[in-house]
Design an enzyme around this catalytic site. Structure first.
Site: not given
Length: 290
Positions: A68, A95, A146, A160, A164, A195
């Site tokens: 985690d 990632n 990123s 978000y 980043k 993805t």
């Protein structure tokens, strides 16, 4: 086979990677690409059982790890486990991540802090833990996954992008600090790729939704999930591009992936330059008079 035997074998079979969020998306694709290149991967995921097929196919070169990323207290232990098993760590890929859609006013402190733990504090802790081993060997690479949203932002993705932006700022400084030790830092900025990110549990909405932001954020709330499976980006090609960048003599600090990402980043950079020029006289007029 002893752990030392495993480490010795690994030394002859390419690089050793630690990839977080390896069970799906870019993490899974990068894991597969590294294995195909003959490398060894410690594949970290909250549910490592999902990596069972890869572990069965590559029992000596794939180590599933239950990790985690937000548990920063375990970062040193995770890195030590990889080094203890394989003798070293050559590439750390931060990632693991997820999305959050919502206006800034709609985003709670808890939602923002949770995302920052995942995208910033977790990667920072793993990076700190890996660096001593890389410095000792005089080689290594830190890859920060990123987004084009780490270079620019737009309504609905402020939280978000904030996480980043923070990761990119940290890594830009890191790159200058560790280059003398033979360590590379690579920031990857993908656009829209197939993805599963946009259509799965990794994309969340803020708990609060205010009607006032329907015109600015509403389209993102529906459009991003609806884009799943139709994105132009090929994750396999993205993984190949990342490996090529790491192998290059001059690895870039930032690597935009996808036509949409590159076009948006260039447009944003041009607009920022034009704005700076438009206000140049004001900017330059704020020093003390000579």
């Amino acid at each position: 086979m002893t752990s030392q035997d495993t480490a010795n074998r690994t030394a002859d079979t390419g690089r050793v990677w630690l990839i977080t969020g390896a069970s799906s998306g870019f993490g899974r694709t990068l894991t597969e690409a590294a294995l195909a290149a003959g490398d060894t991967v410690a594949a970290a995921a909250r549910r490592p059982a999902s990596l069972g097929d890869l572990a069965a196919a590559h029992p000596d070169r794939l180590l599933p790890l239950a990790v985690d990323v937000t548990d920063t207290a375990r970062a040193e232990a995770v890195i030590a486990e990889v080094v203890g098993r394989f003798g070293r760590i050559d590439v750390l890929v931060n990632n693991a991540g997820r999305g959050l859609i919502g206006a800034v006013e709609e985003t709670s402190d808890a939602e923002l802090r949770d995302l920052m733990e995942l995208h910033f504090f977790g990667p920072a802790a793993l990076t700190r833990a890996a660096l001593p081993y890389m410095r000792a060997r005089g080689t290594g690479a830190v890859v920060q996954m990123s987004s084009m949203g780490g270079r620019l932002s737009f309504p609905g993705v402020g939280a978000y992008s904030a996480t980043k932006f923070a990761l990119e700022g940290l890594t830009e400084a890191l790159a200058g600090e560790v280059a003398a030790f033979g360590i590379k830092a690579l920031i990857v900025e993908p656009g829209s790729f197939r993805t599963g990110f946009a259509g799965g549990a990794a994309l969340r909405q803020t708990a609060t939704v205010l009607p006032a932001y329907e015109d600015t954020v509403g389209a993102v709330r529906t459009g991003l999930p609806d884009s799943d499976g139709r994105q132009p980006g090929d994750p396999v090609k993205a993984a190949a591009a990342i490996l090529a960048a790491l192998d290059a003599e001059h690895t870039p600090l930032r690597l935009a992936l996808g036509n949409d990402a590159l076009d948006a980043i260039l447009t944003h950079a041009n607009a920022a330059r034009a704005e700076a020029r438009a206000w140049e006289c004001v900017s330059r007029g704020t020093d003390f008079d000579a």
